[in-house]
Scaffold this motif. Structure first.
Motif, PDB file in Angstrom:
ATOM      1  N   PRO A 169       2.898 -12.125   2.423  1.00 20.58           N
ATOM      2  CA  PRO A 169       4.232 -12.139   3.032  1.00 20.58           C
ATOM      3  C   PRO A 169       5.018 -10.886   2.634  1.00 20.58           C
ATOM      4  CG  PRO A 169       4.263 -13.449   1.055  1.00 20.58           C
ATOM      5  CD  PRO A 169       2.844 -12.942   1.206  1.00 20.58           C
ATOM      6  N   VAL A 170       6.197 -10.755   3.185  1.00 21.84           N
ATOM      7  CA  VAL A 170       7.072  -9.641   2.832  1.00 21.84           C
ATOM      8  C   VAL A 170       7.426  -9.710   1.351  1.00 21.84           C
ATOM      9  CG1 VAL A 170       9.384  -8.678   3.162  1.00 21.84           C
ATOM     10  CG2 VAL A 170       8.028  -9.389   5.144  1.00 21.84           C
ATOM     11  N   ASP A 171       7.167  -8.601   0.624  1.00 24.52           N
ATOM     12  CA  ASP A 171       7.502  -8.546  -0.799  1.00 24.52           C
ATOM     13  C   ASP A 171       8.091  -7.191  -1.207  1.00 24.52           C
ATOM     14  OD1 ASP A 171       5.359  -6.802  -0.809  1.00 24.52           O
ATOM     15  OD2 ASP A 171       4.048  -8.077  -2.024  1.00 24.52           O
ATOM     16  N   GLY A 172       8.362  -6.329  -0.227  1.00 29.59           N
ATOM     17  CA  GLY A 172       8.962  -5.033  -0.520  1.00 29.59           C
ATOM     18  C   GLY A 172       7.980  -3.938  -0.859  1.00 29.59           C
ATOM     19  N   SER A 173       6.675  -4.200  -0.734  1.00 25.16           N
ATOM     20  CA  SER A 173       5.678  -3.190  -1.072  1.00 25.16           C
ATOM     21  C   SER A 173       5.176  -2.478   0.183  1.00 25.16           C
ATOM     22  CB  SER A 173       4.499  -3.830  -1.810  1.00 25.16           C
ATOM     23  OG  SER A 173       3.781  -4.698  -0.954  1.00 25.16           O
ATOM     24  N   ALA A 174       4.567  -1.308  -0.031  1.00 27.20           N
ATOM     25  CA  ALA A 174       3.918  -0.565   1.058  1.00 27.20           C
ATOM     26  C   ALA A 174       2.845   0.308   0.435  1.00 27.20           C
ATOM     27  CB  ALA A 174       4.918   0.283   1.831  1.00 27.20           C
ATOM     28  N   ARG A 175       1.582   0.040   0.782  1.00 27.89           N
ATOM     29  CA  ARG A 175       0.469   0.781   0.197  1.00 27.89           C
ATOM     30  C   ARG A 175      -0.473   1.280   1.279  1.00 27.89           C
ATOM     31  NH1 ARG A 175       2.205  -2.583  -3.753  1.00 27.89           N
ATOM     32  NH2 ARG A 175       2.246  -1.710  -5.853  1.00 27.89           N
ATOM     33  N   LEU A 176      -1.019   2.460   1.018  1.00 24.10           N
ATOM     34  CA  LEU A 176      -1.971   3.098   1.915  1.00 24.10           C
ATOM     35  C   LEU A 176      -3.244   3.346   1.122  1.00 24.10           C
ATOM     36  CD1 LEU A 176      -2.419   4.488   4.714  1.00 24.10           C
ATOM     37  CD2 LEU A 176      -1.573   6.593   3.653  1.00 24.10           C
ATOM     38  N   ALA A 177      -4.389   2.975   1.706  1.00 24.56           N
ATOM     39  CA  ALA A 177      -5.662   3.144   1.009  1.00 24.56           C
ATOM     40  C   ALA A 177      -6.699   3.752   1.933  1.00 24.56           C
ATOM     41  CB  ALA A 177      -6.166   1.803   0.472  1.00 24.56           C
ATOM     42  N   TRP A 211      -3.376   0.265   5.889  1.00 22.38           N
ATOM     43  CA  TRP A 211      -1.929   0.383   5.721  1.00 22.38           C
ATOM     44  C   TRP A 211      -1.376  -1.031   5.578  1.00 22.38           C
ATOM     45  CZ3 TRP A 211       2.248   2.713   4.363  1.00 22.38           C
ATOM     46  CH2 TRP A 211       3.488   2.482   4.963  1.00 22.38           C
ATOM     47  N   ARG A 212      -0.919  -1.362   4.362  1.00 19.39           N
ATOM     48  CA  ARG A 212      -0.381  -2.699   4.108  1.00 19.39           C
ATOM     49  C   ARG A 212       1.096  -2.574   3.779  1.00 19.39           C
ATOM     50  NH1 ARG A 212      -2.093  -6.624  -0.764  1.00 19.39           N
ATOM     51  NH2 ARG A 212      -0.499  -5.342  -1.741  1.00 19.39           N
ATOM     52  N   ASN A 213       1.901  -2.669   4.820  1.00 20.23           N
ATOM     53  CA  ASN A 213       3.348  -2.526   4.694  1.00 20.23           C
ATOM     54  C   ASN A 213       3.984  -3.913   4.727  1.00 20.23           C
ATOM     55  OD1 ASN A 213       6.042  -1.723   4.801  1.00 20.23           O
ATOM     56  ND2 ASN A 213       5.969  -1.342   7.012  1.00 20.23           N
ATOM     57  N   LEU A 214       4.352  -4.398   3.564  1.00 12.64           N
ATOM     58  CA  LEU A 214       4.959  -5.726   3.448  1.00 12.64           C
ATOM     59  C   LEU A 214       6.464  -5.599   3.249  1.00 12.64           C
ATOM     60  CD1 LEU A 214       2.243  -7.462   1.223  1.00 12.64           C
ATOM     61  CD2 LEU A 214       2.398  -7.322   3.724  1.00 12.64           C
ATOM     62  N   GLY A 215       7.076  -4.887   4.179  1.00  8.04           N
ATOM     63  CA  GLY A 215       8.524  -4.704   4.123  1.00  8.04           C
ATOM     64  C   GLY A 215       8.972  -3.652   3.134  1.00  8.04           C
ATOM     65  N   GLY A 216       8.087  -2.713   2.796  1.00  7.89           N
ATOM     66  CA  GLY A 216       8.457  -1.650   1.868  1.00  7.89           C
ATOM     67  C   GLY A 216       8.705  -0.310   2.511  1.00  7.89           C
ATOM     68  N   TRP A 217       8.568  -0.234   3.846  1.00 12.93           N
ATOM     69  CA  TRP A 217       8.717   1.030   4.579  1.00 12.93           C
ATOM     70  C   TRP A 217       9.184   0.724   5.993  1.00 12.93           C
ATOM     71  CZ3 TRP A 217       6.916   3.141   9.036  1.00 12.93           C
ATOM     72  CH2 TRP A 217       7.052   4.525   9.193  1.00 12.93           C
ATOM     73  N   TYR A 223      10.004  -3.195   7.665  1.00 11.82           N
ATOM     74  CA  TYR A 223       9.434  -4.313   8.404  1.00 11.82           C
ATOM     75  C   TYR A 223       8.000  -4.516   7.922  1.00 11.82           C
ATOM     76  CZ  TYR A 223       7.706  -0.350  11.189  1.00 11.82           C
ATOM     77  OH  TYR A 223       7.142   0.836  11.588  1.00 11.82           O
ATOM     78  N   ARG A 224       7.364  -5.590   8.368  1.00 14.68           N
ATOM     79  CA  ARG A 224       5.996  -5.909   7.949  1.00 14.68           C
ATOM     80  C   ARG A 224       5.005  -5.456   9.018  1.00 14.68           C
ATOM     81  NH1 ARG A 224       2.109  -9.927   8.611  1.00 14.68           N
ATOM     82  NH2 ARG A 224       0.969 -10.592   6.746  1.00 14.68           N
ATOM     83  N   SER A 225       3.980  -4.707   8.612  1.00 16.53           N
ATOM     84  CA  SER A 225       2.915  -4.320   9.533  1.00 16.53           C
ATOM     85  C   SER A 225       1.641  -4.077   8.745  1.00 16.53           C
ATOM     86  CB  SER A 225       3.292  -3.069  10.347  1.00 16.53           C
ATOM     87  OG  SER A 225       3.539  -1.966   9.502  1.00 16.53           O
TER      88      SER A 225
END
Length: 274
Positions: A169-177, A211-217, A223-225
């Motif tokens: 869920p949305v947790d404010g993180s955004a990571r790219l791997a 790309w795991r964007n959980l509301g951090g970007w 938003y979440r994507s």
């Protein structure tokens, strides 16, 4: 737990970057969409900043850097949905799409300067629930960047310390791997989408860009994507990548690679809403 293949259909928009606008089965639509930016997305011109409308964008001949998400996503493609092409940055990219026995096969042919380096991501954003998983072979080498914190790339092994396989869920993180693999499975309740890709002509690595964007970007309007992107190469910026992280055309100036997708239903599990 048994798995049964599902019929799979794909739709594209050649007028607006060749974007995949649908990848669906009778059970669900797999692609995430962002309708609030549709008009803005359709008005873009080459060189504009990227507008994240969802679906699948072709990021070519780079993903990041001075060409934001590449140089073809904002251009009109020529041809048909089954056989389309576009020219940009001294390259021609041709894409042929076919669905046979429920398997989508996407054949990409790149022509340009012999030996020239490039990157190409099939930049798919998927409608995945918080309980969905991104499955990659355990222990696959990866590099991950905490985009929300602006940190440098860190090397590791799949699924990493997060772990990255959890959509969440949305947790404010955004990571790219960037993950060293040529296969990934998206598992969302009973529904599975399997992606495989391979290089057939030319040289260089293939990878997965996650790309795991959980509301951090982005900052100020997050938003979440969830982006799950077969990648030709092993980096995001063609201008700063190491030589061994780029794919290259052969001595005739040609490169071919293939991406395949199939949808499955798992029996015996609970279905999640996307």
């Amino acid at each position: 737990m048994g798995e049964q293949r599902e019929p799979l259909t794909v739709e594209v928009d050649l007028e607006h970057g060749g974007r995949w606008t649908s990848l669906g089965t009778p059970r669900r639509e797999w692609l995430w969409q962002r309708p609030s930016v549709r008009a803005e997305r359709e008005a873009v011109q080459p060189g504009d900043a990227f507008v994240d409308a969802g679906g699948v964008e072709e990021c070519f001949p780079t993903v990041a850097g001075r060409l934001d998400h590449g140089d073809v996503w904002a251009r009109r493609w020529s041809g048909t949905a089954e056989d389309a092409h576009v020219q940009a940055s001294g390259w021609e990219l041709r894409r042929r799409m076919d669905v046979t026995d429920g398997v989508l096969t996407v054949r990409c042919t790149v022509t340009g300067e012999p030996g020239r380096g490039l990157l190409h991501a099939v930049h798919g954003l998927y409608a995945l629930s918080a309980s969905a998983r991104v499955e990659v072979a355990p222990g696959a080498p990866l590099r991950v960047q905490d985009v929300a914190a602006g940190s440098d790339w860190v090397a590791g092994r799949w699924p990493g310390a997060e772990p990255l396989e959890r959509c969440g869920p949305v947790d404010g993180s955004a990571r790219l791997a960037v993950v060293a693999t040529d296969t990934v499975r998206l598992v969302d309740g009973e529904d599975v989408l399997e992606l495989r890709w391979r290089l057939e002509r030319g040289s260089g690595p293939v990878s997965l860009l996650l790309w795991r964007n959980l509301g951090g970007w982005p900052a100020g309007a997050p938003y979440r994507s969830i982006g799950v992107e077969p990648l030709l190469g092993a980096a995001t910026d063609v201008d700063t990548a190491r030589a061994d992280q780029l794919a290259r055309t052969d001595d005739t100036g040609r490169l071919d690679w293939v991406v395949q997708a199939r949808a499955l239903t798992r029996h015996g599990g609970a279905r999640s809403a996307a």
